[in-house]
Motif scaffolding. Structure first.
Motif, PDB file in Angstrom:
ATOM      1  N   ASP A  96       1.274  -0.058  -2.562  1.00 17.00           N
ATOM      2  CA  ASP A  96       2.006   0.159  -3.737  1.00 17.00           C
ATOM      3  C   ASP A  96       3.434  -0.743  -3.415  1.00 17.00           C
ATOM      4  N   GLU A 133       7.691  -1.338  -4.878  1.00 17.44           N
ATOM      5  CA  GLU A 133       8.899  -0.876  -5.742  1.00 17.44           C
ATOM      6  C   GLU A 133       9.648  -2.109  -6.312  1.00 17.44           C
ATOM      7  N   ARG A 187       7.495   1.550  -9.857  1.00 19.66           N
ATOM      8  CA  ARG A 187       6.774   1.467  -8.738  1.00 19.66           C
ATOM      9  C   ARG A 187       5.292   0.990  -9.345  1.00 19.66           C
TER      10      ARG A 187
END
Length: 159
Positions: free
Chosen positions: A83, A85, A96
């Protein structure tokens, strides 16, 4: 990641990118890229979207995959374990984004892709190396590298 996926059900500040792939002769992997409409920047990307309130990340990944391709038979995407951000360029708020991958349904053909013309103007099936060159954002490049590692068991693109 499970806790983060459960926490994302609130639906704010969460996005997903979904790497849809298919295997060709000899096992070579091709990825679906979509070209955004001119009013959205005219760039190539995987399926992306926002997580809606009350929706899990995985549910959002499936919904966006189905909405952006028109494939009702698209299976449940798997988390890629990566992931990012970043600050949203429109709202200025932190976001995110979680990465998923899913194999295209067997019956999928180029003619079966139904793009929303207000969002996307073209699509292509492309190798990971070629996709890497077309992608605008570093997060997309890092994601495809991670997805290739999962699918092929090795890093195949530059860092």
């Amino acid at each position: 990641l499970k806790q983060e996926m459960d926490a994302a059900r609130v639906g704010t500040g969460q996005k997903i990118q979904v790497w849809i792939y298919r295997r060709g002769p000899g096992g070579n992997v091709r990825f679906l890229l979509l070209k955004t409409h001119e009013n959205r920047g005219s760039f190539w990307q995987p399926v992306t979207g926002h997580v809606e309130a009350g929706e899990s990340l995985q549910e959002a990944a499936r919904r966006e995959g189905r909405e952006e391709t028109g494939w009702s038979a698209l299976g449940l995407p798997s988390p890629a374990g990566i992931d990012f951000e970043f600050v949203d360029r429109h709202s200025g708020k932190p976001v995110r984004e979680y990465v998923f991958l899913v194999e295209a349904p067997v019956e999928v053909t180029d003619d079966s892709i139904h793009l929303d013309p207000s969002e996307h103007v073209a699509h292509c099936w492309i190798s990971g190396a070629d996709a890497f060159k077309l992608l605008r954002y570093d997060s997309n490049r890092a994601a495809i590298n991670s997805v290739l590692q999962l699918l092929m068991g090795k890093e195949t693109l530059p860092p």
